[in-house]
Motif scaffolding. Structure first.
Motif, short mmCIF file in Angstrom:
data_model
loop_
_atom_site.label_atom_id
_atom_site.label_comp_id
_atom_site.label_asym_id
_atom_site.label_seq_id
_atom_site.Cartn_x
_atom_site.Cartn_y
_atom_site.Cartn_z
N SER A 73 50.66 74.99 28.44
CA SER A 73 50.72 76.34 28.99
C SER A 73 49.48 76.63 29.82
O SER A 73 48.38 76.22 29.46
N GLY A 74 49.66 77.36 30.91
CA GLY A 74 48.50 77.80 31.67
C GLY A 74 48.73 77.81 33.17
O GLY A 74 49.43 76.94 33.71
N ILE A 75 48.15 78.80 33.84
CA ILE A 75 48.14 78.91 35.30
C ILE A 75 46.69 79.06 35.74
O ILE A 75 45.93 79.81 35.13
N ALA A 76 46.31 78.34 36.79
CA ALA A 76 44.94 78.40 37.30
C ALA A 76 44.95 79.10 38.65
O ALA A 76 45.56 78.62 39.60
N TYR A 77 44.25 80.24 38.72
CA TYR A 77 44.28 80.98 39.99
C TYR A 77 43.12 81.95 40.12
O TYR A 77 43.24 83.00 40.75
N ILE A 78 41.97 81.60 39.61
CA ILE A 78 40.84 82.52 39.67
C ILE A 78 40.45 82.84 41.11
O ILE A 78 39.91 83.90 41.40
N GLU A 79 40.78 81.96 42.04
CA GLU A 79 40.47 82.20 43.46
C GLU A 79 41.41 83.21 44.10
O GLU A 79 41.11 83.74 45.19
N LEU A 80 42.53 83.49 43.46
CA LEU A 80 43.55 84.35 44.04
C LEU A 80 43.63 85.72 43.38
O LEU A 80 44.38 86.58 43.86
N ALA A 81 42.94 85.92 42.29
CA ALA A 81 43.21 87.10 41.46
C ALA A 81 43.04 88.40 42.22
O ALA A 81 43.92 89.27 42.19
N PHE A 82 41.91 88.58 42.91
CA PHE A 82 41.73 89.84 43.62
C PHE A 82 42.69 89.97 44.79
O PHE A 82 43.33 91.03 44.94
N PRO A 83 42.82 88.97 45.66
CA PRO A 83 43.81 89.12 46.75
C PRO A 83 45.22 89.39 46.24
O PRO A 83 45.95 90.20 46.84
N LEU A 84 45.60 88.77 45.15
CA LEU A 84 46.93 88.99 44.60
C LEU A 84 47.09 90.43 44.13
O LEU A 84 48.08 91.11 44.44
N MET A 85 46.11 90.93 43.40
CA MET A 85 46.18 92.30 42.89
C MET A 85 46.09 93.32 44.03
O MET A 85 46.80 94.33 44.02
N TRP A 86 45.25 93.07 45.01
CA TRP A 86 45.09 94.01 46.11
C TRP A 86 46.37 94.06 46.96
O TRP A 86 46.83 95.14 47.34
N THR A 87 46.96 92.90 47.22
CA THR A 87 48.16 92.86 48.04
C THR A 87 49.34 93.51 47.33
O THR A 87 50.10 94.29 47.93
N ARG A 88 49.52 93.20 46.05
CA ARG A 88 50.67 93.71 45.31
C ARG A 88 50.50 95.16 44.85
O ARG A 88 51.46 95.92 44.84
N PHE A 89 49.29 95.51 44.44
CA PHE A 89 49.12 96.80 43.75
C PHE A 89 48.03 97.69 44.33
O PHE A 89 47.72 98.73 43.76
N GLY A 90 47.45 97.29 45.46
CA GLY A 90 46.38 98.09 46.04
C GLY A 90 46.81 99.51 46.35
O GLY A 90 46.08 100.47 46.11
N ALA A 91 48.03 99.65 46.88
CA ALA A 91 48.52 100.99 47.22
C ALA A 91 48.76 101.83 45.98
O ALA A 91 48.63 103.06 46.01
N THR A 92 49.12 101.18 44.87
CA THR A 92 49.42 101.89 43.63
C THR A 92 48.15 102.25 42.87
O THR A 92 47.98 103.40 42.42
N LEU A 93 47.26 101.29 42.75
CA LEU A 93 46.05 101.49 41.96
C LEU A 93 44.93 102.16 42.76
O LEU A 93 44.12 102.92 42.20
N GLY A 94 44.87 101.85 44.04
CA GLY A 94 43.74 102.30 44.85
C GLY A 94 42.56 101.35 44.69
O GLY A 94 42.40 100.68 43.67
N LEU A 95 41.71 101.30 45.72
CA LEU A 95 40.60 100.36 45.71
C LEU A 95 39.61 100.65 44.60
O LEU A 95 39.15 99.74 43.90
N GLU A 96 39.28 101.92 44.42
CA GLU A 96 38.27 102.28 43.42
C GLU A 96 38.69 101.85 42.02
O GLU A 96 37.91 101.28 41.26
N ARG A 97 39.95 102.13 41.67
CA ARG A 97 40.44 101.77 40.34
C ARG A 97 40.52 100.26 40.18
O ARG A 97 40.14 99.72 39.13
N LEU A 98 41.01 99.55 41.19
CA LEU A 98 41.12 98.10 41.07
C LEU A 98 39.75 97.46 40.91
O LEU A 98 39.57 96.58 40.05
N LEU A 99 38.79 97.89 41.70
CA LEU A 99 37.44 97.34 41.56
C LEU A 99 36.86 97.64 40.19
O LEU A 99 36.20 96.79 39.58
N ASP A 100 37.10 98.85 39.69
CA ASP A 100 36.60 99.19 38.37
C ASP A 100 37.19 98.25 37.32
O ASP A 100 36.47 97.77 36.43
N LEU A 101 38.47 97.98 37.39
CA LEU A 101 39.14 97.13 36.41
C LEU A 101 38.61 95.70 36.42
O LEU A 101 38.75 94.98 35.43
N MET A 102 37.99 95.30 37.53
CA MET A 102 37.53 93.91 37.66
C MET A 102 36.01 93.80 37.73
O MET A 102 35.49 92.68 37.85
#
Length: 422
Positions: free
Chosen positions: A321-350
């Motif tokens: 079991s396992g997926i390796a994607y530490i290089e993609l985590a922020f771009p993935l979250m920003w692309t998929r959920f940036g409009a929903t979460l907003g930049l400030e909230r997403l950065l806070d979460l990370m």
């Protein structure tokens, strides 16, 4: 050492500014440029991301990943600090191993390493490791991640002991007897495919047990800090949400793969989608996103878990079991959920949120703060090309997708840890 980054924006600002770093700290904004000068190309500056849950596989599993490849990948993903899991060979249950990992990572010059140490010797769940000595050696938290803590009494003792040291205990919350041989979420898809399922109840039952242990210790005025890793189900999140309402000292994380993928992906029979806990339903993913929005979920972690391509090409019953994607985590979250979460909230979460979970000082962009920073390009789309990964695991479920939010520059301790070439 002095470094000036020009032509950058603060989050949610359109004004181009510059920042000067000196001796590992932020000297100030819009000062006369000094030292090495780097053009930020109009990118957005933020504190470097903090990862609380990554498998770097060293020692003993370096065919999958090692400190050099894993921490380089983390820096390329915008991370300045990484907490590595202890399920290696040998297990990180010896202070000498903790010290050697930190010393090696410091020499590499990529992301900063904060190793987690095993809660129990050999991660067997039977006897507590030497927690005080592990803390003194530099261990960031205690966890038997990779294995579940089946003996409730041992976990209770570990929480009590770690709590007296002011340390977090992080748990992989699955009931092993309920999980059994399940290789994917138990439900309509597993039944259609004829594959053994891992029920949502396996996670919820274990979360409920662990929360009751915490409640009992709190009732005795014992300091305790429980962190639940990679929540994947709506029910388990509801349990954590209710525990927080009761004032229990519990935090939790969710992973981008549980937010962006579901058990429907397993219809391909591709083991790249096999993770633990498994990909769940869209309803579960929606609930996790709601938890990010309402604050029930404390932070985002990746559970970066690299394996060799040969291992992941096995069938679903035998592949790890396992997926390796530490290089993609922020771009993935920003692309998929940036409009929903907003930049400030997403950065806070990370960034700030993982620091709060650990009790570390919250990262900042103010003068005098540590110079752990990342410049993101929030607008330009780039295609995910696994061949370019710094990680040894050069394959991903998101290969070929167009994502925004790629890191252009990562600075750790005032020194450049990653700089995108083009």
């Amino acid at each position: 050492m002095t470094l000036t980054i020009t032509n950058i924006r603060r989050p949610n600002s359109e004004t181009l500014e510059s920042i000067t770093l000196e001796n590992g700290l932020i000297k100030g904004w819009n000062l006369p440029a000094e030292g090495e000068i780097i053009d930020g190309k109009g990118g957005t500056l933020a504190p470097a991301l903090i990862e609380l849950h990554a498998h770097l596989r060293e020692p003993g599993q370096t065919e999958k990943e090692d400190l050099a490849s894993g921490l380089a990948a983390a820096a390329a993903g915008g991370y300045g600090t990484v907490v590595s899991m202890p399920n290696t060979s040998p297990v990180v249950d010896d202070p000498a191993i903790v010290r050697s990992l930190i010393e090696k990572a410091n020499r590499l010059g990529f992301a900063r390493l904060r190793p987690a140490a095993a809660l129990t010797r050999g991660q067997t769940g039977e006897t507590l490791a030497e927690l005080t000595f592990l803390q003194d050696a530099g261990a960031a938290m205690f966890t038997d991640d990779g294995r579940t803590n089946e003996d409730a009494r041992v976990l209770r003792l570990g929480l009590e002991y770690a709590g007296s040291l002011g340390m977090v205990v992080s748990v992989h919350a699955e009931d092993a007897s309920l999980r059994a041989d399940g290789v994917m979420n138990e439900g309509a898809v597993s039944e259609a495919l004829g594959l053994p399922g891992n029920p949502a109840a396996a996670e919820a039952a274990r979360v409920a047990r662990d929360l009751e242990i915490v409640a009992g210790l709190q009732a005795q005025d014992r300091p305790v800090r429980l962190h639940v890793q990679h929540l994947s189900t709506a029910r388990a999140l509801d349990l954590v949400r209710e525990a927080k309402r009761r004032g229990l000292p519990v935090t939790c994380e969710v992973c981008p793969h549980h937010l962006t993928l579901t058990d429907e992906a397993l219809r391909s029979f591709d083991s790249i989608y096999k993770v633990a806990p498994p990909l769940r339903t869209q309803a579960d993913a929606d609930s996790l996103l709601a938890g990010l929005l309402d604050g029930s979920v404390d932070c985002i972690a990746t559970d970066h878990a690299p394996h060799t391509r040969a291992e992941k090409e096995r069938d679903l019953l035998t592949a790890p079991s396992g997926i390796a994607y530490i290089e993609l985590a922020f771009p993935l979250m920003w692309t998929r959920f940036g409009a929903t979460l907003g930049l400030e909230r997403l950065l806070d979460l990370m960034t700030q949120a993982p620091a709060r979970v650990m009790g570390w000082p919250e990262p900042s962009l103010e003068a005098g703060a540590p110079a752990d920073l990342t410049v993101f390009d929030l607008h330009t789309e780039r295609t995910v090309n696994p061949a370019e990964f710094k990680s040894k695991a050069k394959f991903t479920p998101w290969a070929g997708e167009s994502l925004r939010g790629w890191p252009m520059l990562t600075v750790v301790g005032g020194a450049v840890a990653y700089r995108r070439e083009a």
